[in-house]
Design a protein around this motif. Structure first.
Motif, PDB file in Angstrom:
ATOM      1  N   ARG A   1       0.823  -1.220   0.000  1.00 24.88           N
ATOM      2  CA  ARG A   1       0.000   0.000   0.000  1.00 24.88           C
ATOM      3  C   ARG A   1       0.851   1.261   0.000  1.00 24.88           C
ATOM      4  N   ASP A   2       2.060   1.176   0.590  1.00 26.98           N
ATOM      5  CA  ASP A   2       2.923   2.351   0.638  1.00 26.98           C
ATOM      6  C   ASP A   2       3.912   2.401  -0.518  1.00 26.98           C
ATOM      7  N   GLY A   3       3.779   1.484  -1.493  1.00 28.21           N
ATOM      8  CA  GLY A   3       4.637   1.504  -2.665  1.00 28.21           C
ATOM      9  C   GLY A   3       5.872   0.635  -2.567  1.00 28.21           C
ATOM     10  N   ARG A   4       6.099  -0.025  -1.421  1.00 32.86           N
ATOM     11  CA  ARG A   4       7.214  -0.956  -1.346  1.00 32.86           C
ATOM     12  C   ARG A   4       6.968  -2.157  -2.263  1.00 32.86           C
ATOM     13  N   VAL A   5       8.049  -2.782  -2.705  1.00 35.62           N
ATOM     14  CA  VAL A   5       7.964  -3.915  -3.628  1.00 35.62           C
ATOM     15  C   VAL A   5       7.918  -5.211  -2.833  1.00 35.62           C
ATOM     16  N   VAL A   6       6.960  -6.059  -3.168  1.00 39.27           N
ATOM     17  CA  VAL A   6       6.803  -7.366  -2.530  1.00 39.27           C
ATOM     18  C   VAL A   6       6.990  -8.432  -3.597  1.00 39.27           C
ATOM     19  N   VAL A   7       7.831  -9.418  -3.314  1.00 36.92           N
ATOM     20  CA  VAL A   7       8.056 -10.517  -4.251  1.00 36.92           C
ATOM     21  C   VAL A   7       7.735 -11.830  -3.541  1.00 36.92           C
TER      22      VAL A   7
ATOM     23  N   GLN B   1      -2.967 -29.097  -4.939  1.00 35.88           N
ATOM     24  CA  GLN B   1      -3.997 -28.133  -4.569  1.00 35.88           C
ATOM     25  C   GLN B   1      -3.456 -26.723  -4.776  1.00 35.88           C
ATOM     26  N   ILE B   2      -4.345 -25.747  -4.656  1.00 39.80           N
ATOM     27  CA  ILE B   2      -3.956 -24.343  -4.753  1.00 39.80           C
ATOM     28  C   ILE B   2      -4.385 -23.653  -3.471  1.00 39.80           C
ATOM     29  N   VAL B   3      -3.414 -23.112  -2.742  1.00 41.22           N
ATOM     30  CA  VAL B   3      -3.702 -22.372  -1.513  1.00 41.22           C
ATOM     31  C   VAL B   3      -3.803 -20.889  -1.852  1.00 41.22           C
ATOM     32  N   ARG B   4      -4.645 -20.198  -1.105  1.00 44.27           N
ATOM     33  CA  ARG B   4      -4.876 -18.773  -1.348  1.00 44.27           C
ATOM     34  C   ARG B   4      -4.773 -18.030  -0.025  1.00 44.27           C
ATOM     35  N   TRP B   5      -4.202 -16.817  -0.061  1.00 47.11           N
ATOM     36  CA  TRP B   5      -4.116 -16.028   1.171  1.00 47.11           C
ATOM     37  C   TRP B   5      -4.556 -14.592   0.918  1.00 47.11           C
ATOM     38  N   PHE B   6      -5.033 -13.962   1.988  1.00 50.25           N
ATOM     39  CA  PHE B   6      -5.573 -12.611   1.953  1.00 50.25           C
ATOM     40  C   PHE B   6      -4.788 -11.754   2.940  1.00 50.25           C
ATOM     41  N   PRO B   7      -3.838 -10.944   2.464  1.00 48.29           N
ATOM     42  CA  PRO B   7      -3.050 -10.109   3.376  1.00 48.29           C
ATOM     43  C   PRO B   7      -3.945  -9.204   4.216  1.00 48.29           C
ATOM     44  N   ARG B   8      -3.636  -9.079   5.475  1.00 47.94           N
ATOM     45  CA  ARG B   8      -4.417  -8.211   6.359  1.00 47.94           C
ATOM     46  C   ARG B   8      -4.329  -6.761   5.888  1.00 47.94           C
ATOM     47  N   ASP B   9      -5.404  -6.044   6.081  1.00 48.82           N
ATOM     48  CA  ASP B   9      -5.494  -4.629   5.721  1.00 48.82           C
ATOM     49  C   ASP B   9      -5.276  -4.399   4.224  1.00 48.82           C
ATOM     50  N   ASP B  10      -5.542  -5.446   3.424  1.00 49.28           N
ATOM     51  CA  ASP B  10      -5.343  -5.325   1.973  1.00 49.28           C
ATOM     52  C   ASP B  10      -3.950  -4.792   1.633  1.00 49.28           C
ATOM     53  N   ASP B  11      -2.950  -5.313   2.334  1.00 47.92           N
ATOM     54  CA  ASP B  11      -1.578  -4.822   2.174  1.00 47.92           C
ATOM     55  C   ASP B  11      -0.635  -6.010   2.019  1.00 47.92           C
ATOM     56  N   HIS B  12      -0.019  -6.141   0.843  1.00 48.74           N
ATOM     57  CA  HIS B  12       0.889  -7.260   0.594  1.00 48.74           C
ATOM     58  C   HIS B  12       2.108  -7.253   1.524  1.00 48.74           C
ATOM     59  N   ALA B  13       2.413  -6.119   2.117  1.00 54.06           N
ATOM     60  CA  ALA B  13       3.543  -6.059   3.054  1.00 54.06           C
ATOM     61  C   ALA B  13       3.150  -6.483   4.463  1.00 54.06           C
TER      62      ALA B  13
END
Length: 636
Positions: free
Chosen positions: A350-356, A486-498
């Motif tokens: 959300r703050d523009g940092r890069v997540v890989v 299988q395929i696992v799925r996750w939802f970062p808290r606060d809609d923030d990949h960081a």
């Protein structure tokens, strides 16, 4: 050890042959604990009745009828196929774009359908065994970067003295080294549909096992990366076993080194003279004295661990390539950690940092996430965005939550550079969750969520991983001896990949309702019309549909009866609906996916096909194909 023909052996099976895992006998206790903690296994067994398992975010309880009523797919699903060609839905067409050995330059020799091509020609033609890819629009021109993962030795060296195609000279080794790595080439539309290679384009380029590269990031210059040829520990030749990939927001290509260990061996009978630290690292990463049959070490001292013991540490990284600049030297980004990288999925916090996001494709290994210190600014300096930051590893909890654990000296007891060089050991030190071969990861462009293909794991609940970590049945890996994936799925808290915490569910459990019972039938969004096994490649399109590619058994018998050849399916993340879009020729893996700039053409990789695909005569040729709608509408 008795000599065994390893040419048709998977990388995981080769690792286990050379580094056998100890047997365990407490599976019953593992299941008892899983049932007591959450009753999760019971929920999985109820999938056939549409029971929801992972809460309101999950789709495992969505029935096929519900999914069909809200379909977003613009195609009529196709049945399985077992023949030697590609099939697509009615109203769609396909054609080859690039085939192994196809010239990139006008001075390349023509491909010989009986013998392939020479070592001298390798730098001028499209490489072998396509995998991850991406298309870049550069000054109005369309340029594809694509991985060439490995070499079919029996195909390339049929004269080499044994049925396995074992190299008999340095020239043989140079041929194999030259047809692997990465190919970059310009494409252009052709009359009647499809695309062709633009021969002699200034963007055309081959990057192979001997291309000079720079080692960057926190581990650069460390003693474990230094060799006699490179006492600085910052310069290296080649990128090895390039599997998946990922584009960056700033227009570069990330190619991922996966089963690099199989290229190394030793000309000495014993490696006992090596430091203990090297031995420990070798064992965890599957580096043994014999190699995987490439026999580079017998002809090229760089791959002989008795002569160059640090060379294996210089591989197993993510490599950044600038497709717009053919003169730019590729860079190995050590900040992203060293393991058997499947692909690299880049997102922005959300703050523009890069997540890989990255998966380590071996039975019982881990999922990782890198978060940059710096912020991505369009048009700004991106040089250190993948160098400066923190590597994390995933822990999945039984209650549907999870956390990303920072791999720091305080958490691991390891030095900063060694955390990256031996990322697997760092993950073990903090108790990361062992996974069923985490392969491609994809992030949804229209929602803050991530997906990872857990392709299969015959050792789940039976054997520990290479580091001795137990592999009990657990939430995201709920089946013993998992043959379907299988395929696992996750939802970062606060809609923030960081964010350091997340919630998770299972998007789908592959299975076979024709032959299996209970959890092995698959989740409720699997039926007789869309069944598949071993999800591997995975890419989102711009509308938020998830494209799933398989690399599993195509025997079409026994447990896999009715599954046909490997395939590509489309999935709707909202409804859970999954439908089959494409089937590949028998013997192949379907892997790698991208789109033309106008989104009217889809490019798909066909790796190691059988028979004589796609020409109908001579050697089988790994290929990139184009798929388009006959009415000229968008595809994905």
């Amino acid at each position: 050890m008795t000599d065994i023909d390893t040419t048709d052996m998977s990388a995981d099976d080769w690792d286990e042959l050379n580094f056998p895992r100890p047997e365990t006998s407490d599976f019953d206790n593992v299941v008892e604990e899983a049932l007591t903690r959450r009753g999760f296994l019971g929920g999985v067994l109820a999938f056939g009745s549409g029971a929801a398992v992972m809460g309101t975010a999950g789709v495992l309880g969505t029935t096929s009828a519900q999914a069909q009523s809200t379909s977003r797919f613009a195609f009529k699903p196709i049945p399985i196929a077992t023949d030697g060609t590609v099939h697509v839905p009615e109203g769609y067409s396909w054609a080859p774009v690039a085939k192994w050995g196809q010239p990139l330059f006008s001075d390349a020799d023509a491909f010989d359908p009986a013998t392939g091509h020479s070592a001298a020609n390798a730098s001028k033609v499209f490489g072998e065994n396509t995998d991850g890819m991406w298309l870049f629009s550069i000054d109005g021109r369309e340029v594809i970067a694509i991985n060439n993962e490995y070499a079919n030795r029996k195909t390339n060296l049929p004269y080499a003295g044994d049925a396995a195609g074992t190299p008999q000279s340095l020239e043989d080794v140079r041929l194999l080294q030259g047809i692997q790595g990465v190919t970059i080439f310009e494409v252009a539309p052709k009359d009647g549909g499809g695309y062709d290679i633009v021969v002699d384009s200034p963007f055309n380029r081959r990057i192979d096992h001997n291309t000079p590269m720079t080692i960057t990031g926190p581990a650069a210059g460390h003693d474990l990366l230094k060799t006699d040829a490179d006492p600085t520990g910052t310069q290296v030749l080649g990128t090895l076993n390039n599997c998946g990939s990922g584009p960056t927001p700033w227009g570069t290509y990330l190619t991922c080194e996966e089963n690099f260990n199989g290229y190394f061996g030793s000309t000495e009978e014993s490696q006992d003279q090596k430091p203990v630290q090297l031995d420990a690292g070798y064992a965890r990463y599957g580096i043994g004295p014999k190699g995987w049959g490439y026999d580079y070490h017998k002809w090229d001292a760089r791959f002989d661990t008795s002569k160059t013991p640090n060379e294996p540490h210089r591989h197993g990284w993510v490599v950044e390539i600038d497709p717009a600049d053919p003169t730019a030297r590729p860079k190995k980004r050590t900040g992203l950690g060293r393991f058997k990288h499947e692909n690299a999925a880049v997102a922005l916090a959300r703050d523009g940092r890069v997540v890989v996001y990255m998966g380590d494709d071996e039975r019982g290994e881990f999922m990782y996430k890198f978060v940059s210190d710096g912020v991505y600014v369009p048009g700004g300096d991106t040089e250190n965005l993948l160098n400066e930051g923190t590597l994390h590893v995933a822990r999945f909890n039984a209650d549907g939550t999870g956390e990303w654990i920072a791999l720091t000296p305080e958490n691991t007891g390891m030095e900063p550079a060694e955390i990256l060089i031996y990322a697997r050991k760092a993950g073990s030190a903090v108790g990361a969750t062992t996974m069923d071969r985490p392969e491609w990861i994809a992030t949804n462009p229209v929602a803050v969520e991530g997906y990872c293909c857990l392709t299969n794991n015959k050792n789940r609940g039976i054997k520990p991983n290479a580091g001795g970590d137990e592999t009990p049945v657990n939430g995201p890996n709920p089946r013993e001896a998992n043959k379907f994936g299988q395929i696992v799925r996750w939802f970062p808290r606060d809609d923030d990949h960081a964010a350091p915490v997340f919630d998770w569910d299972l998007y789908v459990m592959a299975g076979n309702p024709l032959t299996q019972e209970g959890a092995y039938k698959g989740s409720s969004n699997i039926n007789e019309g869309n069944l598949f096994n071993s999800p591997d490649g995975m890419v989102f399109d711009s509308s938020g549909l998830l494209w799933i590619q398989t690399d599993g058994s195509d025997r079409n018998e026994g447990d896999f009866e009715g599954m046909g050849n490997n395939q590509m399916l489309a999935g709707d993340p909202v409804t859970g609906q999954i439908e089959r879009f494409l089937t590949g020729p028998n013997g192949c893996e379907v892997t790698g996916l991208c789109w033309s700039t106008d989104r009217k053409t889809m490019f798909v990789g066909i790796q190691h096909p059988g028979g004589s695909f796609p020409d109908g005569n001579g050697l089988p040729r790994s290929s990139v194909i184009a798929v388009w709608r006959d009415d000229g509408a968008l595809v994905g």
